[in-house]
Write an enzyme that holds these catalytic residues in place. Structure first.
Site, PDB file in Angstrom:
ATOM      1  CG  LEU A  31      35.748 -35.821 -12.392  1.00 36.64           C
ATOM      2  CD1 LEU A  31      34.228 -35.535 -11.704  1.00 36.64           C
ATOM      3  CD2 LEU A  31      36.365 -34.638 -12.751  1.00 36.64           C
ATOM      4  N   PRO A  32      39.745 -37.046 -10.854  1.00 34.86           N
ATOM      5  CG  PRO A  32      41.495 -35.351 -10.706  1.00 34.86           C
ATOM      6  CD  PRO A  32      39.802 -35.411 -11.122  1.00 34.86           C
ATOM      7  CB  THR A  59      40.117 -44.860  -9.206  1.00 35.63           C
ATOM      8  OG1 THR A  59      40.344 -45.440 -10.516  1.00 35.63           O
ATOM      9  CG2 THR A  59      40.188 -45.916  -8.087  1.00 35.63           C
ATOM     10  CE  LYS A  91      40.704 -48.872 -11.193  1.00 31.16           C
ATOM     11  NZ  LYS A  91      41.483 -49.089 -12.087  1.00 31.16           N
ATOM     12  CE  LYS A 148      42.507 -42.006  -6.898  1.00 30.43           C
ATOM     13  NZ  LYS A 148      41.548 -41.596  -7.864  1.00 30.43           N
TER      14      LYS A 148
HETATM   15  P1  NAD Z   1      44.041 -36.811 -14.927  1.00 25.54           P
HETATM   16  O1  NAD Z   1      44.689 -36.308 -13.613  1.00 25.54           O
HETATM   17  O2  NAD Z   1      44.972 -37.113 -16.287  1.00 25.54           O
HETATM   18  O3  NAD Z   1      42.626 -36.235 -15.447  1.00 25.54           O
HETATM   19  C1  NAD Z   1      41.686 -35.948 -14.288  1.00 25.54           C
HETATM   20  C2  NAD Z   1      41.040 -34.491 -15.065  1.00 25.54           C
HETATM   21  O4  NAD Z   1      40.145 -34.041 -14.217  1.00 25.54           O
HETATM   22  C3  NAD Z   1      42.082 -33.362 -15.244  1.00 25.54           C
HETATM   23  O5  NAD Z   1      42.112 -32.637 -16.693  1.00 25.54           O
HETATM   24  C4  NAD Z   1      41.264 -32.387 -14.421  1.00 25.54           C
HETATM   25  O6  NAD Z   1      41.631 -31.023 -14.908  1.00 25.54           O
HETATM   26  C5  NAD Z   1      39.880 -32.719 -14.437  1.00 25.54           C
HETATM   27  N1  NAD Z   1      39.287 -32.050 -13.388  1.00 25.54           N
HETATM   28  C6  NAD Z   1      39.536 -31.800 -11.827  1.00 25.54           C
HETATM   29  N2  NAD Z   1      38.535 -31.145 -11.436  1.00 25.54           N
HETATM   30  C7  NAD Z   1      37.459 -31.075 -12.221  1.00 25.54           C
HETATM   31  C8  NAD Z   1      36.184 -30.612 -12.037  1.00 25.54           C
HETATM   32  N3  NAD Z   1      35.694 -30.354 -11.052  1.00 25.54           N
HETATM   33  N4  NAD Z   1      35.354 -30.733 -13.162  1.00 25.54           N
HETATM   34  C9  NAD Z   1      35.767 -31.407 -14.315  1.00 25.54           C
HETATM   35  N5  NAD Z   1      37.162 -31.813 -14.636  1.00 25.54           N
HETATM   36  C10 NAD Z   1      37.762 -31.659 -13.541  1.00 25.54           C
HETATM   37  O7  NAD Z   1      43.694 -38.233 -14.384  1.00 25.54           O
HETATM   38  P2  NAD Z   1      43.483 -39.441 -15.233  1.00 25.54           P
HETATM   39  O8  NAD Z   1      44.405 -40.412 -15.306  1.00 25.54           O
HETATM   40  O9  NAD Z   1      42.658 -39.244 -16.548  1.00 25.54           O
HETATM   41  O10 NAD Z   1      42.468 -40.295 -14.236  1.00 25.54           O
HETATM   42  C11 NAD Z   1      40.977 -40.039 -14.179  1.00 25.54           C
HETATM   43  C12 NAD Z   1      40.448 -41.116 -13.040  1.00 25.54           C
HETATM   44  O11 NAD Z   1      40.510 -42.500 -13.835  1.00 25.54           O
HETATM   45  C13 NAD Z   1      41.216 -41.049 -11.713  1.00 25.54           C
HETATM   46  O12 NAD Z   1      40.232 -41.265 -10.649  1.00 25.54           O
HETATM   47  C14 NAD Z   1      41.838 -42.420 -11.932  1.00 25.54           C
HETATM   48  O13 NAD Z   1      42.531 -43.037 -10.811  1.00 25.54           O
HETATM   49  C15 NAD Z   1      41.417 -43.274 -12.946  1.00 25.54           C
HETATM   50  N6  NAD Z   1      42.100 -43.976 -13.593  1.00 25.54           N
HETATM   51  C16 NAD Z   1      43.218 -43.761 -14.495  1.00 25.54           C
HETATM   52  C17 NAD Z   1      43.787 -44.737 -14.986  1.00 25.54           C
HETATM   53  C18 NAD Z   1      45.040 -44.177 -15.940  1.00 25.54           C
HETATM   54  O14 NAD Z   1      46.134 -45.127 -16.453  1.00 25.54           O
HETATM   55  N7  NAD Z   1      45.223 -43.054 -16.332  1.00 25.54           N
HETATM   56  C19 NAD Z   1      43.392 -46.102 -15.268  1.00 25.54           C
HETATM   57  C20 NAD Z   1      42.376 -46.469 -14.449  1.00 25.54           C
HETATM   58  C21 NAD Z   1      41.600 -45.342 -13.780  1.00 25.54           C
END
Ligand code: NAD
Length: 288
Positions: A67-68, A98, A173, A242
């Site tokens: 999740l975000p 994260t 992290k 963030k």
């Molecule tokens: P993203 O924004 O692509 O995906 C997040 C998803 O969560 C979205 O599809 C959104 O609709 C969904 N969401 C929001 N509220 C929700 C709820 N209440 N219930 C269910 N789903 C819900 O983000 P991401 O890039 O996939 O990143 C996700 C997490 O992983 C973040 O915390 C980010 O910091 C971490 N992360 C991302 C990366 C990367 O390269 N993208 C790498 C390491 C860590």
């Protein structure tokens, strides 16, 4: 029900790829995301979909969260339609978000009182690592809970670092991402100087990566996303801002002085004027 049934809650860049990797590894996966786009992508990949977080938790004893932010984690665990309100028993939650260590520890205690367990397992490696099952995971939790999570963690990762009790993964992290954010600034500045002094950028990065000044950013980000001009890492400016903000809060909470990293954090914050939240996080390297 068996622990081969897994819910994936949050089907964005990371969660969708994790759901597909788990399905390929033989887990029965049920996904949940409120967004139409993520739901359509998951359905096209053959992932079964639930209509609420509670329904996703009902479908499997183990749930992976991607999740975000911490507030979204809190919502799916303790909100109206979340795990605590569902009346379900004995769920294992693996939080790859994260997130914020203090929130993670508080939620773990709330869940434990209701007979559930929480392991924090934030990741490094991006959507490509999630799709290949080669993420690095930084894991916090009780030994018995981590042992129960192990088959899922193994399917998603190539390297697991056991960091301590619940919340420790999220601490590590934030340290990792703060350094990555700072290295993007320091390596970019140093490369600009080398180029201005007459050395080709690719030659410079190649030589640097054989020397002691190298960093993950010079070894991976520069060749793959910056010098190539692709800027398609799947990790956004918004998410990195963030993480930098969360790391600064952690420094404040722990009374840690970090004068150099405070400058880096300010530059990341100020970058919002020039680079929107949806831009690739490597774009910061091109800002003067
Ligand atoms: P993203 O924004 O692509 O995906 C997040 C998803 O969560 C979205 O599809 C959104 O609709 C969904 N969401 C929001 N509220 C929700 C709820 N209440 N219930 C269910 N789903 C819900 O983000 P991401 O890039 O996939 O990143 C996700 C997490 O992983 C973040 O915390 C980010 O910091 C971490 N992360 C991302 C990366 C990367 O390269 N993208 C790498 C390491 C860590």
């Amino acid at each position: 029900m068996t622990d081969r049934q897994v819910a994936v809650i949050g089907l964005g860049n990371m969660g969708a790829a994790m759901a597909e990797t788990l399905a390929r590894a033989g887990f029965a996966v049920t996904g949940y995301d409120p967004g139409a786009g993520p739901r359509a992508r998951a359905a096209a990949a053959g992932i079964a979909l639930a209509d609420s977080p509670a329904a996703a938790f009902a479908a499997a004893p183990v749930a992976v969260l991607s999740l975000p932010m911490a507030r979204h984690v809190e919502a799916v665990l303790t909100g109206d339609d979340g795990l605590m309100a569902s009346g379900l028993a004995d769920r294992l939650v693996i939080d790859t978000t994260t997130s914020e260590p203090a929130v993670t520890r508080r939620l773990a205690a709330v869940l434990a009182d209701a007979g559930h367990a929480l392991v924090d397992a934030p990741v490094s490696g991006g959507p490509a690592g999630a799709a290949a099952g080669t993420l690095t995971m930084m894991v916090g939790g009780a030994a018995a809970d981590i042992a129960r999570a192990q088959p899922v963690l193994d399917a998603l990762s190539a390297k697991l670092s056991l960091c301590g009790d619940v919340g420790a993964g999220h601490v590590v992290k934030l340290v990792n991402n703060l350094l990555c954010a700072a290295h993007l600034l320091t390596v970019s500045e140093a490369v600009r100087m080398g180029v201005a002094a007459g050395v080709d950028a690719e030659t410079l990065i190649g030589a640097l990566n054989a020397g002691s000044g190298r960093a993950g950013v010079s070894e991976v980000n520069f060749p793959r996303w910056i010098l190539s001009g692709l800027f398609d890492s799947g990790f956004t400016m918004g998410l990195m801002r963030k993480d930098v903000g969360l790391a600064q809060t952690l420094a404040g909470d722990t009374g840690t002085s970090m004068p150099l990293l405070d400058v880096a954090a300010r530059l990341w914050r100020d970058s919002a004027d020039a680079l929107g939240d949806d831009e690739d996080f490597n774009r910061i390297a091109a800002l003067d």
